[in-house]
Write a protein that holds these residues in place. Structure first.
Motif, mmCIF file in Angstrom:
data_model
loop_
_atom_site.group_PDB
_atom_site.id
_atom_site.type_symbol
_atom_site.label_atom_id
_atom_site.label_comp_id
_atom_site.label_asym_id
_atom_site.label_seq_id
_atom_site.Cartn_x
_atom_site.Cartn_y
_atom_site.Cartn_z
ATOM 1 N N ALA A 245 0.905 -1.171 0.133
ATOM 2 C CA ALA A 245 -0.121 -0.069 0.078
ATOM 3 C C ALA A 245 0.896 1.365 0.000
ATOM 4 N N ASN A 246 2.211 1.126 0.600
ATOM 5 C CA ASN A 246 2.875 2.577 0.817
ATOM 6 C C ASN A 246 3.588 2.718 -0.669
ATOM 7 N N ALA A 247 3.535 1.635 -1.557
ATOM 8 C CA ALA A 247 4.023 1.963 -2.875
ATOM 9 C C ALA A 247 2.952 2.363 -3.903
ATOM 10 N N LEU A 248 1.800 2.465 -3.376
ATOM 11 C CA LEU A 248 0.708 2.758 -4.303
ATOM 12 C C LEU A 248 0.617 4.314 -4.667
ATOM 13 N N PHE A 249 0.192 4.692 -5.941
ATOM 14 C CA PHE A 249 0.045 6.022 -6.334
ATOM 15 C C PHE A 249 -1.595 6.411 -6.528
ATOM 16 N N VAL A 250 -1.890 7.482 -5.889
ATOM 17 C CA VAL A 250 -3.289 7.546 -5.845
ATOM 18 C C VAL A 250 -4.077 7.738 -7.312
ATOM 19 N N PRO A 251 -3.438 8.287 -8.372
ATOM 20 C CA PRO A 251 -4.350 8.274 -9.566
ATOM 21 C C PRO A 251 -4.491 6.805 -10.118
ATOM 22 N N SER A 252 -3.135 6.133 -9.952
ATOM 23 C CA SER A 252 -3.427 4.647 -10.210
ATOM 24 C C SER A 252 -4.261 3.894 -9.903
#
Length: 317
Positions: free
Chosen positions: A139-146
């Motif tokens: 989750a820490n590596a996720l990007f909001v728009p993606s």
């Protein structure tokens, strides 16, 4: 305590001034001329000069800056180039939607992150802990728009479970309006929570592991206190203090994430307003929206610092 509050208040004012100044000058670096977007058809050089004079864009930059600060101190954010309405009214019309989105995501992140962090700490080294750590790191590596686009395509476009845009169905009243509001809120909130949850849960897990190894926890165990009481009453109370700082920092990330999320889901908040204003080179609206968001984040961080000082008096020293 008074000195501490004054110090934080001065830092907050300085931060807001830096945000205002940066926003003002960075916007002037944008290519293009906003007057070309105000008039339909061909515009003569005389018409363009008249428009620049009307909005004060023909004056030297430092004069525009001083004038803007003077108006800002009087609570005037200016007039929208495009909508010809006070910027304050335009932003206040959109702000409740952003507060609803960011506030709901913030509360859900804390409500879900605390049990996850505590469960991982209590079950340290076990399968559940590893699964939760894997989830937190991912989750820490996720990007909001993606994340937002993936949720939009899968749950909105493919499965049709949730709306793919907007904040509420038109012509709905009463309970149906509230249900429609919640229905439209699910995917934008989920996008923000999935991104925010990992760092918060991992931080709380680390704090809990340290606290559970303290002498007073072992003493509580020797006195016969139940595991539930040791963890949730004595351990969590101390472990959550460092996490308060992360909460304050996450507010800034949440606001930034809300801007991107609103753009993806066409959610009618301040973020969507900024996106529209950038395309129209509507300087007053962009400046006003950024200042409003900056002030919100600075105030939230200042309040978090003061709450931390109340709960832990040692940091005032």
């Amino acid at each position: 305590m008074v000195r501490f509050v004054l110090s934080r208040a001065l830092k907050a004012v300085l931060t807001v001034w830096i945000a205002i100044t940066s926003t003002f000058f960075l916007l002037r670096l944008l290519p293009g001329d906003p007057t070309t977007l105000m008039v339909e058809g061909d515009m003569t050089p005389e018409m363009q000069a008249a428009l620049l004079k009307t909005y004060g864009l023909d004056r030297p930059l430092w004069e525009q800056y001083v004038s803007y600060l003077r108006e800002l101190l009087q609570g005037n954010l200016g007039i929208s180039f495009r909508q010809l309405q006070p910027v304050t009214d335009i932003i206040l019309d959109r702000l409740p939607w952003t507060l609803l989105l960011a506030g709901t995501a913030f509360i859900l992140t804390i409500a879900v992150g605390i049990p996850i962090g505590v469960t991982a700490a209590v079950n340290r080294g076990k399968l559940m802990d590893r699964l939760l750590q894997g989830f937190g790191i991912s989750a820490n590596a996720l990007f909001v728009p993606s994340v937002a686009i993936l949720l939009l395509v899968f749950f909105g476009a493919q499965l049709g479970w949730f709306p793919i845009g907007g904040a509420i169905d038109p012509d709905t009243r009463g309970a149906a309006a509230y249900l429609s509001l919640a229905h439209h809120l699910v995917l934008p909130v989920l996008s923000l929570v999935l991104v925010q949850l990992g760092p918060y849960a991992l931080t709380l897990r680390t704090n809990m592991i340290e606290v559970l190894g303290e002498d007073y926890i072992r003493a509580a165990q020797a006195r016969g206190l139940s595991a539930r009481r040791r963890v949730w009453k004595h351990g969590l109370r101390n472990a959550i203090l460092p996490a308060l700082t992360l909460m304050g920092l996450q507010l800034g990330t949440l606001v930034g994430g809300a801007v991107l999320t609103e753009t993806v889901f066409a959610y009618p908040g301040v973020g969507r307003l900024i996106y529209e204003a950038v395309g129209q080179q509507d300087y007053p609206v962009i400046q006003g929206a950024f200042i409003m968001l900056a002030v919100t984040v600075v105030i939230a961080n200042a309040l978090t610092d003061m709450l931390y000082a109340v709960l832990n008096p040692r940091i005032r020293l």
